[in-house]
Design an enzyme around this catalytic site. Structure first.
Site, short mmCIF file in Angstrom:
data_model
loop_
_atom_site.label_atom_id
_atom_site.label_comp_id
_atom_site.label_asym_id
_atom_site.label_seq_id
_atom_site.Cartn_x
_atom_site.Cartn_y
_atom_site.Cartn_z
N LYS A 87 0.86 -1.18 0.00
CA LYS A 87 0.00 0.00 0.00
C LYS A 87 0.90 1.24 0.00
O LYS A 87 1.78 1.39 0.86
CB LYS A 87 -0.87 -0.03 1.27
CG LYS A 87 -2.30 0.38 1.04
CD LYS A 87 -3.12 0.09 2.29
CE LYS A 87 -4.50 0.67 2.18
NZ LYS A 87 -5.25 0.53 3.43
O1 G3P Z 1 -9.51 1.26 4.16
C1 G3P Z 1 -9.21 2.50 4.67
C2 G3P Z 1 -9.77 2.56 6.01
O2 G3P Z 1 -9.05 1.73 6.83
C3 G3P Z 1 -9.90 3.92 6.57
O3 G3P Z 1 -11.11 3.92 7.17
O4 G3P Z 1 -12.77 4.58 8.78
O5 G3P Z 1 -10.36 5.21 9.13
O6 G3P Z 1 -11.71 6.33 7.37
P1 G3P Z 1 -11.51 5.09 8.17
#
Ligand code: G3P
Length: 219
Positions: A87
């Protein structure tokens, strides 16, 4: 449509695997930190849990932000297991790294994508996956799903092979709308997967069948 699990928690991954709902796993530094365990150990364990006849991609993110640092971390991560996808953050050096890694045959997931042109650059650089973060756009009152729609359209227009991973998923509607738009993948937190596995009318129906059955047994 593929379901990836967005977690670094091995118990959640095992549980979702037993439902056959894990076509891949994505992690990020915050999710790894939450587990309080060694990064490489966790990534190796996740790869072993999902290992099977098919390659199940497991995204592991680089921490360094300079080109040389990203490349060296990426090559190291790719050696941990054949399932690892590196990533890479969506920056200029990230794009350069993606281009080089793609030529080396290392799969990449360009992350923290918030605009369709960022996604287009990542695809042109040879990214295997791009990850638009829709929940975080919703959080600042921008329609996250519009971003997905535009990326899907652009990739379709030019027949890019880069796959769209809808990320920062916060609720079942995000998954439904992604599926309707033809996004390749949604990466879903375990808690959200649980929310659309069940339905109150299913529970009510089961209960009513059982009540009728028990009445009939007593006749
Ligand atoms: O896949 C990306 C994710 O892990 C981020 O999610 O909820 O932290 O915006 P969030």
């Amino acid at each position: 449509m593929k379901f990836f699990l967005d977690t670094a928690n091995v118990d959640e991954i095992r549980e979702a695997c037993s439902m056959g709902m894990v076509d891949g796993v994505t992690t990020n530094p915050s999710l790894i930190a939450k587990e309080g365990r060694d990064f490489e150990t966790v990534i190796r364990e996740i790869c072993e849990i999902v290992e099977g006849p098919d390659i199940i991609p497991v995204s592991a993110e680089v921490i360094r932000l300079d080109l040389e640092g990203m490349l060296s971390e990426a090559r190291h991560l790719a050696e941990i297991h054949r399932n690892v996808v590196v990533k890479i953050p969506m920056t200029v050096d990230g794009i350069k790294a993606t281009r080089i890694l793609s030529r080396e045959g290392i799969d990449t997931n360009v992350t923290l994508v918030f605009s369709p042109l960022q996604a287009l650059m990542a695809a042109k650089a040879g990214a295997t996956y791009v990850s638009p973060f829709i929940g975080r756009l919703d959080d600042i009152s921008q329609e996250g799903m519009t971003l997905v729609e535009q990326i899907v359209q652009i990739f379709h227009n030019y027949a890019f092979h880069t796959q769209v991973i809808v990320a920062s998923v916060r609720n079942p509607l995000h998954v439904l709308e992604s599926a309707l738009m033809g996004a390749d993948i949604a990466t879903i937190p375990f808690s959200v997967l649980g929310k659309f596995a069940s339905h109150p009318l299913t529970d009510k129906g089961i209960q009513s069948f059982l009540n009728d059955w028990n009445k009939f047994q007593k006749c």
